[in-house]
Design a protein around this motif. Structure first.
Motif, mmCIF file in Angstrom:
data_model
loop_
_atom_site.group_PDB
_atom_site.id
_atom_site.type_symbol
_atom_site.label_atom_id
_atom_site.label_comp_id
_atom_site.label_asym_id
_atom_site.label_seq_id
_atom_site.Cartn_x
_atom_site.Cartn_y
_atom_site.Cartn_z
ATOM 1 N N ILE A 1 0.673 -1.207 -0.008
ATOM 2 C CA ILE A 1 -0.089 -0.109 0.063
ATOM 3 C C ILE A 1 0.910 1.232 0.087
ATOM 4 O O ILE A 1 0.578 2.142 -0.752
ATOM 5 N N GLN A 2 1.889 1.202 0.935
ATOM 6 C CA GLN A 2 2.859 2.357 0.909
ATOM 7 C C GLN A 2 3.343 2.662 -0.502
ATOM 8 O O GLN A 2 3.670 3.725 -1.111
ATOM 9 N N LEU A 3 3.959 1.512 -0.945
ATOM 10 C CA LEU A 3 4.495 1.654 -2.299
ATOM 11 C C LEU A 3 3.693 2.295 -3.573
ATOM 12 O O LEU A 3 4.022 2.934 -4.376
ATOM 13 N N LEU A 4 2.662 1.522 -3.617
ATOM 14 C CA LEU A 4 1.605 2.078 -4.410
ATOM 15 C C LEU A 4 1.206 3.470 -4.283
ATOM 16 O O LEU A 4 1.102 4.383 -5.279
ATOM 17 N N ALA A 5 1.093 3.966 -3.233
ATOM 18 C CA ALA A 5 0.775 5.481 -2.601
ATOM 19 C C ALA A 5 1.816 6.285 -3.209
ATOM 20 O O ALA A 5 1.540 7.395 -3.679
ATOM 21 N N ALA A 6 3.111 5.917 -3.032
ATOM 22 C CA ALA A 6 4.274 6.671 -3.513
ATOM 23 C C ALA A 6 4.337 6.753 -4.778
ATOM 24 O O ALA A 6 4.560 7.624 -5.470
ATOM 25 N N GLU A 7 3.790 5.538 -5.617
ATOM 26 C CA GLU A 7 4.144 5.338 -6.992
ATOM 27 C C GLU A 7 3.032 6.371 -7.641
ATOM 28 O O GLU A 7 3.176 7.153 -8.670
ATOM 29 N N ARG A 8 1.886 6.330 -7.171
ATOM 30 C CA ARG A 8 0.614 7.022 -7.470
ATOM 31 C C ARG A 8 1.008 8.553 -7.559
ATOM 32 O O ARG A 8 0.864 9.458 -8.228
ATOM 33 N N GLU A 9 1.701 9.012 -6.189
ATOM 34 C CA GLU A 9 1.880 10.450 -6.078
ATOM 35 C C GLU A 9 2.860 10.843 -7.072
ATOM 36 O O GLU A 9 2.904 11.869 -7.619
ATOM 37 N N MET A 10 3.913 9.967 -7.237
ATOM 38 C CA MET A 10 5.082 10.258 -8.211
ATOM 39 C C MET A 10 4.518 10.410 -9.613
ATOM 40 O O MET A 10 5.048 11.416 -10.339
ATOM 41 N N ALA A 11 3.790 9.393 -10.037
ATOM 42 C CA ALA A 11 3.129 9.515 -11.178
ATOM 43 C C ALA A 11 2.346 10.907 -11.631
ATOM 44 O O ALA A 11 2.327 11.361 -12.551
#
Length: 452
Positions: free
Chosen positions: A216-226
């Motif tokens: 969840i943390q990685l996906l959230a970080a990836e979404r924010e970066m994208a």
């Protein structure tokens, strides 16, 4: 697992039960035999005083009758007379006289004879014969064996039950962990499990929960970066639109392309901001998408004097991917043709519909790809390319259970084959199996399709 544990417990309990049951059964049989012989010796001992007092046949007959079992007792007197119902042969009696001690004889088969010699006055010897039937020798043995067998069966059943309960506990914990992993793979990031079972499975359950939190943390970080990267593109796009507005009607096509690019950026930002969820089952018309994208690219192809042809896209062809994803893949593959082949190079796009797959075949007359396997590895395309376009196409194909292939076309250049499975659609998050050649339609080059 439960069946295996139950079988192991049954095998172990069976070996233990046999290890004790066989010796106990032999001991019980010997005890019953010894008990019957001891009873016969007691009866013989009761007649010894009578023989010591008298050898008169009538008195001895009354003594035998008084024992309660006269049919089992016989007396062999020194003068050869016999009282009762003798069964032993003369040889057996003579042998007992020579032994001068009680002995048993098995000359009757399963029944036994106890011969007790008695020394009389004047050195003469009489023999007391006691008949012991097989029923007495084995009395209580069958019941004891049945009890021992019942105890063994109860122990084996108990061991199997305990093993099954332990196995059920292991299986239940493993199934919950497997179901949670399946749900997580399906996109349910909220799934968690309560660790239970053996220590090892508890540790695995805790590791699973930690992994889910980390995902969840990685996906959230990836979404924010994208979203952040996509948002940064708006500034240069805005500047480009302002520049195009000053070019007048001649730049209308470029403005339309820029508008589509801005729409794609907005869609990426919106998708990145949305919470993660399981992918929905989507479909699109591959023929419609190809006609739309070739219409877009045809203007550039005409400017560069590139002969092109779209084959097989006249009838609707339903495939299990989203139209936006297919459009992005087609644009990436056609963009590679325009980017890596000289102007004037011809290309063809063929839509092939097979019984269990749909193929989008893009062939060109350029220099081709020297190392197709390296080109399929992200970042290894060379020629100033990151290989991201081919990687996107490969992931789209494998997400539907298909494959991306690269070989040489009859036009002389590269032949990119994008195969999408249509017989058994599975969500794109599932890892596809490596396709086998026999499951796909025989390759047909673009010029051959055109001839057909």
């Amino acid at each position: 697992m439960r069946r295996t544990l139950a079988l192991l417990a049954l095998a172990g309990a069976s070996m233990i039960a046999l290890a004790f049951l066989v010796p106990f059964g032999i001991i019980v049989r010997d005890i019953a035999h010894d008990r019957a012989i001891a009873e016969a010796e007691r009866q013989a001992s009761a007649l010894v005083p009578v023989l010591a007092i008298t050898t008169t046949p009538t008195r001895l007959a009354r003594a035998v009758a008084s024992t309660g079992q006269p049919e089992r007792i016989a007396l062999h007197l020194p003068d050869g007379r016999k009282i009762g119902t003798p069964r032993a042969s003369a040889l057996t009696v003579a042998t007992a006289v020579r032994l001068t001690r009680a002995a048993t004889s098995d000359e009757l088969g399963d029944d036994s004879l106890l011969l007790r010699p008695v020394t009389l006055e004047n050195g003469r010897t009489a023999v007391i014969e006691i008949f012991v039937p097989v029923q007495e020798l084995t009395r209580g043995v069958a019941v004891s064996w049945a009890v021992l067998t019942g105890v063994a069966l109860v122990l084996m059943a108990g061991s199997v039950l305990v093993a099954d309960r332990l196995g059920a506990r292991l299986v239940r914990a493993s199934q919950r962990l497997g179901n949670a992993a399946t749900s997580l793979g399906a996109g349910d990031l909220t799934v968690r499990i309560a660790p239970e079972g053996p220590t090892e499975l508890v540790a695995v359950g805790e590791a699973f929960n930690t992994m889910a939190d980390r995902v969840i943390q990685l996906l959230a970080a990836e979404r924010e970066m994208a979203a952040d990267l996509s948002h940064r593109l708006r500034t240069p796009l805005t500047a480009l639109r302002l520049s195009l507005d000053h070019l007048g009607p001649e730049a209308e096509q470029s403005r339309r392309a820029l508008g589509r690019l801005e729409a794609e950026v907005d869609e990426i930002i919106a998708a990145a901001r949305q919470p993660s969820r399981a992918p929905a089952l989507v479909h699109c018309d591959a023929a419609h998408v190809l006609r739309e994208r070739l219409t877009f690219w045809s203007a550039l192809a005409d400017d560069q004097q590139r002969p092109w042809q779209l084959i097989g896209a006249t009838e609707p062809v339903r495939i299990p991917v989203a139209a936006t994803e297919l459009s992005a893949v087609v644009d990436a593959l056609l963009g590679n043709v325009f980017r890596h082949t000289p102007q004037g190079t011809a290309f063809t796009v063929t839509l092939h519909q097979g019984p269990d797959a749909v193929g989008i075949l893009i062939a060109d007359a350029g220099p081709g790809i020297a190392d197709p396997e390296a080109a399929l590895r992200r970042g290894a395309s060379g020629a100033g390319s990151t290989g991201l376009g081919l990687d996107i196409a490969r992931r789209l194909a494998e997400g539907s259970g298909g494959a991306l292939r690269i070989d040489s076309s009859v036009l002389g250049g590269a032949h990119v084959q994008l195969w999408l499975r249509t017989d058994q659609y599975e969500p794109l998050f599932r890892t596809a199996r490596r396709p086998q050649a026999r499951r796909w339609p025989r390759r047909k080059d673009a010029t051959q399709d055109a001839q057909d």
